[in-house]
Design a protein around this motif. Sequence first.
Motif, PDB file in Angstrom:
ATOM      1  N   MET A   1      -9.500   7.715 -37.910  1.00  0.00           N
ATOM      2  CA  MET A   1     -10.607   6.812 -37.695  1.00  0.00           C
ATOM      3  C   MET A   1     -10.917   6.689 -36.211  1.00  0.00           C
ATOM      4  O   MET A   1     -12.078   6.637 -35.841  1.00  0.00           O
ATOM      5  N   GLU A   4     -12.666  10.035 -35.171  1.00  0.00           N
ATOM      6  CA  GLU A   4     -13.973  10.246 -35.800  1.00  0.00           C
ATOM      7  C   GLU A   4     -14.986   9.165 -35.435  1.00  0.00           C
ATOM      8  O   GLU A   4     -16.169   9.425 -35.365  1.00  0.00           O
ATOM      9  N   LYS A   5     -14.504   7.936 -35.282  1.00  0.00           N
ATOM     10  CA  LYS A   5     -15.374   6.771 -35.049  1.00  0.00           C
ATOM     11  C   LYS A   5     -16.421   6.628 -36.147  1.00  0.00           C
ATOM     12  O   LYS A   5     -17.522   6.140 -35.928  1.00  0.00           O
ATOM     13  N   ASN A   6     -16.041   7.081 -37.341  1.00  0.00           N
ATOM     14  CA  ASN A   6     -16.907   6.999 -38.512  1.00  0.00           C
ATOM     15  C   ASN A   6     -15.995   6.966 -39.731  1.00  0.00           C
ATOM     16  O   ASN A   6     -15.226   7.904 -39.952  1.00  0.00           O
ATOM     17  N   ILE A   7     -16.075   5.884 -40.495  1.00  0.00           N
ATOM     18  CA  ILE A   7     -15.168   5.694 -41.625  1.00  0.00           C
ATOM     19  C   ILE A   7     -15.376   6.761 -42.699  1.00  0.00           C
ATOM     20  O   ILE A   7     -14.419   7.305 -43.231  1.00  0.00           O
ATOM     21  N   ALA A  10     -14.007  10.112 -41.442  1.00  0.00           N
ATOM     22  CA  ALA A  10     -12.546  10.028 -41.363  1.00  0.00           C
ATOM     23  C   ALA A  10     -11.931  10.088 -42.759  1.00  0.00           C
ATOM     24  O   ALA A  10     -10.921  10.760 -42.971  1.00  0.00           O
ATOM     25  N   ALA A  11     -12.540   9.409 -43.716  1.00  0.00           N
ATOM     26  CA  ALA A  11     -12.039   9.431 -45.095  1.00  0.00           C
ATOM     27  C   ALA A  11     -12.103  10.854 -45.657  1.00  0.00           C
ATOM     28  O   ALA A  11     -11.146  11.318 -46.287  1.00  0.00           O
ATOM     29  N   GLN A  18     -13.773   6.499 -49.142  1.00  0.00           N
ATOM     30  CA  GLN A  18     -14.208   5.608 -48.060  1.00  0.00           C
ATOM     31  C   GLN A  18     -13.733   4.173 -48.305  1.00  0.00           C
ATOM     32  O   GLN A  18     -13.239   3.530 -47.380  1.00  0.00           O
ATOM     33  N   LEU A  21     -10.075   3.882 -47.302  1.00  0.00           N
ATOM     34  CA  LEU A  21      -9.877   3.882 -45.855  1.00  0.00           C
ATOM     35  C   LEU A  21     -10.340   2.562 -45.247  1.00  0.00           C
ATOM     36  O   LEU A  21      -9.710   2.044 -44.336  1.00  0.00           O
ATOM     37  N   SER A  22     -11.413   2.003 -45.760  1.00  0.00           N
ATOM     38  CA  SER A  22     -11.873   0.705 -45.280  1.00  0.00           C
ATOM     39  C   SER A  22     -10.814  -0.369 -45.532  1.00  0.00           C
ATOM     40  O   SER A  22     -10.593  -1.242 -44.684  1.00  0.00           O
ATOM     41  N   LEU A  25      -8.169   0.064 -42.961  1.00  0.00           N
ATOM     42  CA  LEU A  25      -8.630  -0.470 -41.681  1.00  0.00           C
ATOM     43  C   LEU A  25      -8.484  -1.993 -41.664  1.00  0.00           C
ATOM     44  O   LEU A  25      -8.044  -2.571 -40.668  1.00  0.00           O
TER      45      LEU A  25
END
Length: 57
Positions: A1, A4-7, A10-11, A18, A21-22, A25
Amino acid sequence: MLDEKNITRAAARLAISQPALSAQLARLRDIFGDELLTPAASGKGMVLTPRGAELRE
């Protein structure tokens, strides 16, 4: 994450959903007491907080 700075990306990179992964986080935010990543002002991607940048190193 943090790379990538994008969930969503990254997932996909981690081969998990997603929402999963959220949820991870959210747990990390609780553990570190910091947002770690916040939505970018542009609405696309995420921006590291100072603590998130520190962890990335």
